[in-house]
Scaffold this motif. Structure first.
Motif, PDB file in Angstrom:
ATOM      1  N   VAL A 108       0.200  34.748  -0.410  1.00  0.00           N
ATOM      2  CA  VAL A 108       0.770  34.158  -1.624  1.00  0.00           C
ATOM      3  C   VAL A 108       1.669  32.979  -1.256  1.00  0.00           C
ATOM      4  CG1 VAL A 108       2.364  34.558  -3.544  1.00  0.00           C
ATOM      5  CG2 VAL A 108       0.598  36.240  -3.024  1.00  0.00           C
ATOM      6  N   ALA A 109       2.434  33.131  -0.179  1.00  0.00           N
ATOM      7  CA  ALA A 109       3.364  32.073   0.229  1.00  0.00           C
ATOM      8  C   ALA A 109       2.637  30.778   0.575  1.00  0.00           C
ATOM      9  CB  ALA A 109       4.205  32.536   1.418  1.00  0.00           C
ATOM     10  N   HIS A 110       1.378  30.864   0.951  1.00  0.00           N
ATOM     11  CA  HIS A 110       0.629  29.665   1.322  1.00  0.00           C
ATOM     12  C   HIS A 110      -0.181  29.073   0.169  1.00  0.00           C
ATOM     13  CE1 HIS A 110       1.690  30.983   5.355  1.00  0.00           C
ATOM     14  NE2 HIS A 110       1.534  29.712   5.676  1.00  0.00           N
ATOM     15  N   GLN A 111       0.017  29.587  -1.020  1.00  0.00           N
ATOM     16  CA  GLN A 111      -0.663  29.050  -2.189  1.00  0.00           C
ATOM     17  C   GLN A 111       0.114  27.841  -2.716  1.00  0.00           C
ATOM     18  OE1 GLN A 111      -3.641  30.272  -3.304  1.00  0.00           O
ATOM     19  NE2 GLN A 111      -3.516  31.690  -1.584  1.00  0.00           N
ATOM     20  N   GLU A 113       2.283  25.607  -5.297  1.00  0.00           N
ATOM     21  CA  GLU A 113       3.418  26.046  -6.115  1.00  0.00           C
ATOM     22  C   GLU A 113       2.987  26.544  -7.497  1.00  0.00           C
ATOM     23  OE1 GLU A 113       6.567  26.601  -5.220  1.00  0.00           O
ATOM     24  OE2 GLU A 113       5.893  26.067  -3.208  1.00  0.00           O
ATOM     25  N   LYS A 116       1.523  29.971  -7.129  1.00  0.00           N
ATOM     26  CA  LYS A 116       2.594  30.934  -6.845  1.00  0.00           C
ATOM     27  C   LYS A 116       3.308  31.324  -8.132  1.00  0.00           C
ATOM     28  CE  LYS A 116       4.073  28.971  -2.591  1.00  0.00           C
ATOM     29  NZ  LYS A 116       5.180  28.562  -1.756  1.00  0.00           N
ATOM     30  N   GLU A 117       3.587  30.336  -8.969  1.00  0.00           N
ATOM     31  CA  GLU A 117       4.285  30.598 -10.225  1.00  0.00           C
ATOM     32  C   GLU A 117       3.432  31.476 -11.140  1.00  0.00           C
ATOM     33  OE1 GLU A 117       7.302  30.371 -13.185  1.00  0.00           O
ATOM     34  OE2 GLU A 117       7.259  30.253 -11.011  1.00  0.00           O
ATOM     35  N   LEU A 119       1.081  33.592 -10.226  1.00  0.00           N
ATOM     36  CA  LEU A 119       1.053  34.935  -9.629  1.00  0.00           C
ATOM     37  C   LEU A 119       2.362  35.669  -9.872  1.00  0.00           C
ATOM     38  CD1 LEU A 119      -0.764  34.089  -6.281  1.00  0.00           C
ATOM     39  CD2 LEU A 119      -1.694  35.451  -8.158  1.00  0.00           C
ATOM     40  N   ARG A 120       3.477  34.964  -9.741  1.00  0.00           N
ATOM     41  CA  ARG A 120       4.793  35.577  -9.963  1.00  0.00           C
ATOM     42  C   ARG A 120       4.922  36.046 -11.410  1.00  0.00           C
ATOM     43  NH1 ARG A 120       9.420  34.609 -12.188  1.00  0.00           N
ATOM     44  NH2 ARG A 120       8.922  32.508 -12.838  1.00  0.00           N
ATOM     45  N   ARG A 150      -8.135  32.824  -7.203  1.00  0.00           N
ATOM     46  CA  ARG A 150      -7.170  33.016  -6.111  1.00  0.00           C
ATOM     47  C   ARG A 150      -7.124  34.459  -5.636  1.00  0.00           C
ATOM     48  NH1 ARG A 150      -5.598  28.235  -3.660  1.00  0.00           N
ATOM     49  NH2 ARG A 150      -5.791  26.672  -5.283  1.00  0.00           N
TER      50      ARG A 150
END
Length: 163
Positions: A108-111, A113, A116-117, A119-120, A150
């Motif tokens: 996830v950290a390598h997706q 921004e 990431k948002e 997914l969060r 993703r």
């Protein structure tokens, strides 16, 4: 990763790995064997370790998993009570789950921004795709497509590069 870089990053963690293995195995030779096996696995995976944010936690989890697998393979199952067997299996499952979660978080950290948002918002805040769409300025269909694509890519990565 060169041999020198490997030594610089991983050799200082040897004592911690040994302590973790000893806490599980309670036997110095078995703990040393577990640490050597960890070093071997790390060397084999050396080019895949750049994504690891907390290297010490990753290595200690690997040491614990390796020690648990050694313990599980050395136990005479017929001598164990059902309760003890369940306890060992639960501990191994918890360790495997934690390692999988760590790898998933690294993916996830390598997706990007925006991903990431999304997914969060979906998995941390539990929002629907419609609510996410309103927050990120996309259509619900776009959000569903991004999530689907993703998550499928991340599942494939986890499947193709086991822990």
């Amino acid at each position: 990763m060169t041999a020198q870089e490997f030594q610089t990053r991983f050799l200082p963690l040897g004592q911690s790995m040994y302590a973790m293995a000893m806490s599980v195995l309670h036997h110095p030779d078995s703990a040393k064997e577990a640490v050597q096996e960890c070093y071997s696995k790390l060397w084999e995976r050396r080019n895949q370790l750049d994504y690891i944010e907390n290297l010490k936690a990753y290595v200690l989890t690997m040491a614990r998993n390796t020690a648990l697998l050694q313990l599980r393979s050395s136990i005479r199952w017929e001598d164990l009570t059902e309760e003890k067997v369940n306890e060992i299996e639960d501990e191994v499952a918890d360790t495997e789950r934690m390692a999988l979660e760590e790898k998933a978080l690294a993916l996830v950290a390598h997706q990007p921004e925006e991903v990431k948002e999304i997914l969060r918002l979906r998995f941390t805040e539990g929002l629907s795709t419609e609510a996410i769409a309103g927050k990120v300025g996309k259509t619900a269909e776009n959000v569903r497509a991004i999530l689907s694509r993703r998550l499928r890519q991340m599942r494939e990565e986890l499947k193709n590069n086991p822990l």
